[in-house]
Design a protein around this motif. Structure first.
Motif, PDB file in Angstrom:
ATOM      1  N   UNK A  55       0.847  -1.186   0.000  1.00 13.86           N
ATOM      2  CA  UNK A  55       0.000   0.000   0.000  1.00 13.86           C
ATOM      3  C   UNK A  55       0.886   1.241   0.000  1.00 13.86           C
ATOM      4  N   UNK A  56       0.326   2.352  -0.424  1.00 15.49           N
ATOM      5  CA  UNK A  56       0.995   3.661  -0.364  1.00 15.49           C
ATOM      6  C   UNK A  56       2.337   3.680  -1.085  1.00 15.49           C
ATOM      7  N   UNK A  57       2.365   3.114  -2.286  1.00 17.20           N
ATOM      8  CA  UNK A  57       3.575   3.133  -3.102  1.00 17.20           C
ATOM      9  C   UNK A  57       3.612   4.474  -3.841  1.00 17.20           C
ATOM     10  N   UNK A  58       4.678   5.268  -3.664  1.00 24.28           N
ATOM     11  CA  UNK A  58       4.752   6.571  -4.318  1.00 24.28           C
ATOM     12  C   UNK A  58       4.658   6.448  -5.850  1.00 24.28           C
ATOM     13  N   UNK A  59       4.010   7.432  -6.491  1.00 20.93           N
ATOM     14  CA  UNK A  59       3.873   7.400  -7.946  1.00 20.93           C
ATOM     15  C   UNK A  59       5.241   7.467  -8.618  1.00 20.93           C
ATOM     16  N   UNK A  60       5.294   7.007  -9.865  1.00 17.78           N
ATOM     17  CA  UNK A  60       6.539   6.959 -10.630  1.00 17.78           C
ATOM     18  C   UNK A  60       7.026   5.532 -10.752  1.00 17.78           C
ATOM     19  N   UNK A  61       8.179   5.371 -11.336  1.00 23.52           N
ATOM     20  CA  UNK A  61       8.747   4.030 -11.523  1.00 23.52           C
ATOM     21  C   UNK A  61       9.272   3.499 -10.198  1.00 23.52           C
ATOM     22  N   UNK A  62       8.876   2.290  -9.887  1.00 19.47           N
ATOM     23  CA  UNK A  62       9.277   1.645  -8.632  1.00 19.47           C
ATOM     24  C   UNK A  62       9.647   0.201  -8.911  1.00 19.47           C
ATOM     25  N   UNK A  63      10.680  -0.261  -8.234  1.00 22.68           N
ATOM     26  CA  UNK A  63      11.118  -1.645  -8.380  1.00 22.68           C
ATOM     27  C   UNK A  63      10.769  -2.421  -7.120  1.00 22.68           C
ATOM     28  N   UNK A  64      10.194  -3.603  -7.324  1.00 19.92           N
ATOM     29  CA  UNK A  64       9.911  -4.518  -6.223  1.00 19.92           C
ATOM     30  C   UNK A  64      10.889  -5.672  -6.348  1.00 19.92           C
ATOM     31  N   UNK A  65      11.527  -6.004  -5.225  1.00 18.06           N
ATOM     32  CA  UNK A  65      12.513  -7.076  -5.199  1.00 18.06           C
ATOM     33  C   UNK A  65      12.057  -8.132  -4.203  1.00 18.06           C
TER      34      UNK A  65
END
Length: 187
Positions: A148-158
């Protein structure tokens, strides 16, 4: 290069019940209709990431942005119900921050730790669930996670597999108020 046929399946994430959807994807013109949850198409895409924008006329489901490796010959799109996400948020008293999105990851054959590559991301915004969608205190094989609450823009999940320390990662283009969905599986 010859076109490859791909089969696409949309279903409710926790029962596998087919869900009729409309899908927009870069690999074809127009909208692909998955009547009764099944469609097929031809693509030239082989060695990149494919993104699918999926929606249904059933108001109980969220529109989703699904990310997958384009080399796979099948696409399994798990649909997420709005009430499921809202119930988790209410039960855990999570407050939705402005200009954020949600990432839902499904896992198979992995015992893992999950990380969002983002400065100051609060790990209290990570919720784990089992194969039935029930909240768990830690990651479980066959379940998944919600960020939840992932900031907008490109994000990487590992995801880091606990036994082998192997790393699995995916990049998302987070939009405000939108749910991004993917699968992580062991090779």
């Amino acid at each position: 290069i010859f076109p490859r046929a791909k089969t696409l399946r949309t279903f409710y994430s926790f029962t596998a019940e087919p869900v009729s959807t409309d899908i927009v994807l870069a690999e074809i013109e127009g909208v692909l209709e998955a009547e009764s949850g099944i469609a097929s198409f031809k693509t030239y895409s082989e060695n990149s990431t494919s993104e699918y924008l999926v929606r249904t006329n059933n108001a109980s489901y969220l529109p989703i942005r699904y990310i997958q490796n384009s080399s796979e010959d099948h696409i399994h799109l798990p649909m997420i119900q709005k009430d499921w996400l809202e119930n988790i948020k209410t039960k855990l008293q999570l407050i939705e921050a402005p200009n954020t999105g949600i990432i839902v990851g499904f896992t198979r054959d992995l015992i893992y730790d999950v990380y969002l590559i983002s400065e100051n991301y609060n790990k209290n915004n990570i919720v784990y669930f089992n194969e039935l969608g029930q909240i768990t205190s830690k990651p479980v094989n066959g379940g998944g996670f919600v960020l939840y609450n992932v900031p907008i823009g490109s994000r990487e999940v590992v995801l880091q597999e606990q036994l082998t320390e192997k790393i699995y990662s995916k990049v998302f283009n987070i939009k405000s108020g939108q749910a991004s969905v993917t699968h992580f599986t062991a090779d």
